[in-house]
Design an enzyme around this catalytic site. Structure first.
Site, mmCIF file in Angstrom:
data_model
loop_
_atom_site.group_PDB
_atom_site.id
_atom_site.type_symbol
_atom_site.label_atom_id
_atom_site.label_comp_id
_atom_site.label_asym_id
_atom_site.label_seq_id
_atom_site.Cartn_x
_atom_site.Cartn_y
_atom_site.Cartn_z
ATOM 1 C CE LYS A 31 -16.792 -7.183 10.862
ATOM 2 N NZ LYS A 31 -16.526 -7.410 12.280
ATOM 3 N NE ARG A 76 -13.338 -5.081 19.483
ATOM 4 C CZ ARG A 76 -13.317 -5.772 18.347
ATOM 5 N NH1 ARG A 76 -12.489 -5.430 17.376
ATOM 6 N NH2 ARG A 76 -14.116 -6.806 18.169
ATOM 7 C CE1 TYR A 133 4.337 12.835 -7.856
ATOM 8 C CE2 TYR A 133 3.024 10.845 -7.645
ATOM 9 C CZ TYR A 133 3.150 12.160 -8.061
ATOM 10 O OH TYR A 133 2.104 12.778 -8.674
ATOM 11 C CG MET A 191 -5.170 9.502 -6.410
ATOM 12 S SD MET A 191 -5.890 11.139 -6.543
ATOM 13 C CE MET A 191 -5.034 12.006 -5.242
#
Ligand code: PLP
Length: 358
Positions: A34, A130, A255, A303
């Protein structure tokens, strides 16, 4: 100069499945692929394992349909079953086996008109809480599924462990008891083990195991390395240095000026960032490898870039390869620095990353 590139070593995928086979010699294997084959590329992983695994475990109908559209006929199990009654005819058409974990799925099966019955795995909640049918409701589900002409007989049974990666945790033993009690006397196949079960809970192997993360060479247990388990990493995430900047003591980088140099040093700028799936939250000190040595990530992830401290005597050059995880730098170890798990790092890589198969 290359940007973020994940090298995928397909022979290691086959090797790792072989390790699972030796651990679970009497079980059949649903290779769990998956989430785009845990980020490794769904169709390439499926084609590589198609004649090695006994079947594929996927989470979404779309994943199963993509595998079938690639002419792969290996059995497929939808681990959480179908999400909508209208999809049932697609399950029949493409021979997809399905989990049934809730009353809505049961009712949909009872009300459907299908040209052939489906193979159904009743998912039991043995303690994870779950998905799955609670033990006290299992008999009702068995009765109704057995009475349903859309369900092939015999019915099969599965459950999932919540704490199998904690080797001393008695919950796993308790979950096994709940599971066996709930299906006592039933004929169909039984399946409990994911990766941790395959390696550490032999009593959970049963008829089918469902390994995922271990196939990609990643340990599911934080205290035991993949190397000790005999697994080989399949993915090596790389990029390259696109700049080297000399900075002075007490200057900050990136940053927010999060990291401040304690000495004059050289900063390497690497062409990978959160836009490629490298986590924004990675702290200073997260290791990367350049030219065979480990150096620390410093400053906030951008990014498209991240910055590393090459040290003041660095001989590194623009264009040099940087390894973010893979051989010699297990993704589990990187994940531990970041406060996540290897599963999340490999499944988070974005479509911008070039997957290169070797
Ligand atoms: C994802 C999944 C697995 C595989 O788990 P790993 O820890 O990756 O081995 C097995 N079974 C089910 C039901 C799953 O959802």
């Amino acid at each position: 100069m290359k940007a973020a590139t994940a090298y995928i070593q397909l022979n290691n995928l086959v090797h790792n499945l072989g390790i699972v086979r030796t651990k679970t010699a009497n079980s059949r294997v649903w290779a769990t692929i998956k989430a785009n084959g845990y980020g490794h590329g769904l169709l390439t992983v499926a084609n590589t394992l198609a004649f090695h695994a006994d079947g594929f475990g996927v989470a979404r109908l779309e994943e199963a349909l993509a595998i079938r559209a690639d002419s792969i006929e290996t059995p497929i199990l939808l681990l959480e079953g179908f999400y909508a009654a209208k999809d049932l005819s697609l399950l029949v058409k493409h021979q997809l086996q399905t989990a049934v974990h809730c009353i809505e799925q049961l009712e949909a099966l009872e009300q459907a008109i299908l040209v052939r019955p489906l193979r159904v795995w009743l998912k039991i909640d043995s303690g994870m809480h779950r998905i799955g049918v609670r033990p006290e409701n299992v008999n009702m589900f068995i009765k109704r599924l057995n009475a349903c002409p859309n369900v092939a007989k015999p019915l099969h049974f599965m459950s999932h462990f919540s704490c199998a990666d904690e080797l001393e945790n008695s919950v796993t033993q308790k979950q096994m008891i709940v599971f066996f009690d709930a299906i006592a006397g039933q004929k169909g196949y039984r399946s409990l083990a994911a990766s941790s079960g395959c390696f550490f809970w032999p009593k959970s192997h049963l008829d089918w195991v469902r390994p995922g993360i271990c196939l990609y060479g990643i340990s599911s247990v934080s205290s035991i390395t993949s190397k000790i388990l005999g697994l080989k990493p399949v993915m090596t995430m790389t990029s390259s240095l696109i700049a080297i900047k000399k900075i002075k003591k007490r200057e900050s980088v990136g940053y927010g000026g999060r990291w401040i140099a304690e000495n004059d040093t050289s900063i390497g700028v690497v062409a990978i960032g959160y836009g490629d799936g490298y986590p924004y939250v990675a702290p200073d000190g997260t290791p990367v490898i350049i030219n065979g040595r480990r150096v620390p990530l410093v400053g906030r992830i951008s990014m498209d870039m991240l910055t590393i401290d090459l040290g003041s005597y660095s001989q590194d050059c623009v264009g040099d390869e940087v390894i973010l995880w893979g051989e010699n730098l297990p993704v589990e170890e990187v994940a531990a620095h970041i406060g996540t798990i290897g599963y999340e790092l490999v499944t988070s890589i974005t479509s911008r990353v070039n997957l290169v198969y070797t």
